[in-house]
Enzyme design. Structure first.
Site, PDB file in Angstrom:
ATOM      1  CG  HIS A 100      26.149   2.839  24.446  1.00 42.62           C
ATOM      2  ND1 HIS A 100      27.490   2.609  24.597  1.00 42.62           N
ATOM      3  CD2 HIS A 100      25.812   3.713  25.426  1.00 42.62           C
ATOM      4  CE1 HIS A 100      27.941   3.302  25.635  1.00 42.62           C
ATOM      5  NE2 HIS A 100      26.949   3.970  26.166  1.00 42.62           N
ATOM      6  CG  ASP A 103      28.093   1.137  21.463  1.00 44.74           C
ATOM      7  OD1 ASP A 103      28.289   2.328  21.208  1.00 44.74           O
ATOM      8  OD2 ASP A 103      27.999   0.672  22.624  1.00 44.74           O
TER       9      ASP A 103
HETATM   10  C1  XUL Z   1      30.629   7.696  29.867  1.00 46.98           C
HETATM   11  C2  XUL Z   1      30.429   6.278  30.239  1.00 46.98           C
HETATM   12  C3  XUL Z   1      29.497   5.510  29.369  1.00 46.98           C
HETATM   13  C4  XUL Z   1      28.652   4.538  30.124  1.00 46.98           C
HETATM   14  C5  XUL Z   1      27.583   3.882  29.284  1.00 46.98           C
HETATM   15  O1  XUL Z   1      31.480   8.385  30.715  1.00 46.98           O
HETATM   16  O2  XUL Z   1      31.033   5.788  31.151  1.00 46.98           O
HETATM   17  O3  XUL Z   1      30.245   4.866  28.400  1.00 46.98           O
HETATM   18  O4  XUL Z   1      29.426   3.532  30.681  1.00 46.98           O
HETATM   19  O5  XUL Z   1      26.764   4.780  28.657  1.00 46.98           O
END
Ligand code: XUL
Ligand code: CO
Length: 442
Positions: A100, A103
């Site tokens: 993300h 992150d």
């Molecule tokens: C949350 C989840 C996230 C997604 C990316 O449950 O799985 O980490 O993978 O936003």
């Protein structure tokens, strides 16, 4: 360069008899299965957020492991995370990572400062990728942590918040393209509602789709050739999430004409939260030509939330790999969207967790190949529908040569139905047990 995990050497395959916790027992990357290397069947990815960020914090307590990597300054900390992450992936032989935006760097109040940090860190990551050959599987924007998204991002009631969501997506796409990511993910954690009393569902769905169309148009305009993914999840953090499960997400994508650009990223723990098995979600995606990628983790059947545990259930992994092989493989990969349990509070635990996950999927692959080459399951499924393929009546139906009246006449003429064909579930489960536990996994 300073090593962050200096006690841990490169993890090697030592075979099923090894008792070395820091060795693979089943993941033997060059082993050939169904004409491909294990590593080609299983393109594993590290999730930046859990592995380099999650420190064991839960609703009731502070973190149990320090992942500051010895740095306080935001950019030094961000770079230390990159160094630690690449060292970790290299030592485990993991080829991909997922991230993300937030992150990668600490978010500032001013989005322009955050974006500058993202430019700098993505340059740094790019160099590391050239040096090591490690690649980006997918990127995404975190549109659920910042308080501005409390009422959603694409589904927000606030046009100004919507603009911020667009800004984050644009930047995350820029970075994904710069790092040559295979895909871009939308996980709609806040895209849902708590009560209909304050919610215009149609308005929100239209606006989510509008934002996704903007993302596709922008992504294609800057040369992004990969897939966009929706990652379905029924609930948590919201009570009702719009991307409930694979079927719901697929019908949304079709309704809004997004189905040419999107596939699905199926997460095991999200499937079980939706009341489905993992393999159900994979099958539904595959038959709709939308199986893109997998977030490889598992939940706990006794807990009603997303525990994001490392996969250890060989039975589930086997059923997953059976679906993946039958679907012709993934265009994406297997992202360990998983974290160590709170009391597993050392860096060594992180390595052991990945070894567990990779070995579990290696066993799943070995077993799935055995089920397929054994052939009894496939034979039975064929047999089960044989009245459609092997009888005059069945062939007429499948050729669309019958209508309701002619079928009715046929039935009336038969008068009575013979005993229907058994579903043979117990016979099939016994075959799976025999293959999994009665034959050696070598
Ligand atoms: C949350 C989840 C996230 C997604 C990316 O449950 O799985 O980490 O993978 O936003
Ligand atoms: Co996920």
């Amino acid at each position: 360069m300073k090593e962050f995990f200096e006690d841990i050497k490169e993890i090697k395959y030592e075979g099923p008899k090894s008792k070395n916790p820091l060795a693979f027992k089943f993941y033997d990357k060059d082993r050939m299965i169904l004409g491909k290397k294990m590593s080609e069947h299983l393109p594993f990815a590290m999730a930046w957020w859990h592995n380099l960020g999650a420190n064991g914090t839960d609703m009731f307590g502070r973190g149990t492991i320090d992942k500051s990597f010895g740095k306080l300054d935001p950019m030094e900390y961000a770079k230390a995370k990159v160094d630690a992450g690449f060292e970790f992936m290299h030592k485990l032989g993991i080829e991909y990572f997922c991230f993300h935006d937030v992150d990668l760097v600490v978010e500032d109040k001013d989005i322009n400062v955050t974006n500058k940090r993202l430019d700098e860190i993505s340059d740094y990551i790019y160099l590391k990728m050239q040096e090591t050959g490690i690649k980006c599987l997918w990127g995404t924007a975190n549109m659920f942590s910042n308080p501005r998204y409390m009422n959603g991002a694409g589904s927000t009631n606030d046009a100004y918040v919507y603009a911020f969501a667009a800004a984050q997506i644009k930047k995350a796409l820029d970075i994904t393209v710069k790092l040559n990511g295979k895909a871009y993910v939308f996980w709609g954690g806040r895209e849902g509602y708590e009560t209909l009393l304050n919610t215009d569902v149609k308005f929100e769905l239209d606006n989510i789709a509008r934002l996704m169309h903007m993302a596709v148009d922008y992504g294609r305009s800057i040369g992004f050739k990969g897939d966009f993914y929706i990652e379905p999840k029924p609930k948590e953090p919201m009570k009702h999430q719009y991307d409930f499960d694979a079927s719901t997400a697929i019908s949304f994508l079709k309704e809004y004409h997004l189905d040419n650009d999107f596939k699905l990223n199926i997460e095991a723990n999200h499937a079980t939260l939706a009341g489905h098995t993992f393999n159900h979600e994979l099958r539904i995606s595959a038959i709709n030509h939308m199986l893109g990628s997998i977030d490889a983790n598992q939940g706990d059947y006794l807990l009603g939330w997303d525990t994001d545990e490392f996969p250890s259930d060989v039975y589930e992994a086997t059923m997953c790999m059976y679906e993946v092989i039958k679907a012709g493989g993934l265009t994406g990969g297997f992202n360990f969207d998983a974290k160590c349990r709170r009391p597993s509070n050392t860096f060594k635990d992180m390595f052991e967790a990945y070894i567990l996950g990779m070995d579990t999927f290696a066993l799943g692959l070995i077993n799935a190949e055995k089920i397929i080459s054994d052939g009894r399951i496939d034979d039975f499924v064929k047999e089960k529908y044989s009245s459609f393929t092997n009888t005059e009546l069945g062939k007429l139906i499948l050729d669309d040569k019958m209508d309701l009246k002619s079928l009715s006449d046929f039935a009336l003429n038969m008068k009575e139905m013979a005993t229907p064909i058994s579903g043979k579930q117990e016979y099939l489960l016994a075959i799976i047990n025999q293959i999994l536990f009665g034959m050696k996994n070598e």
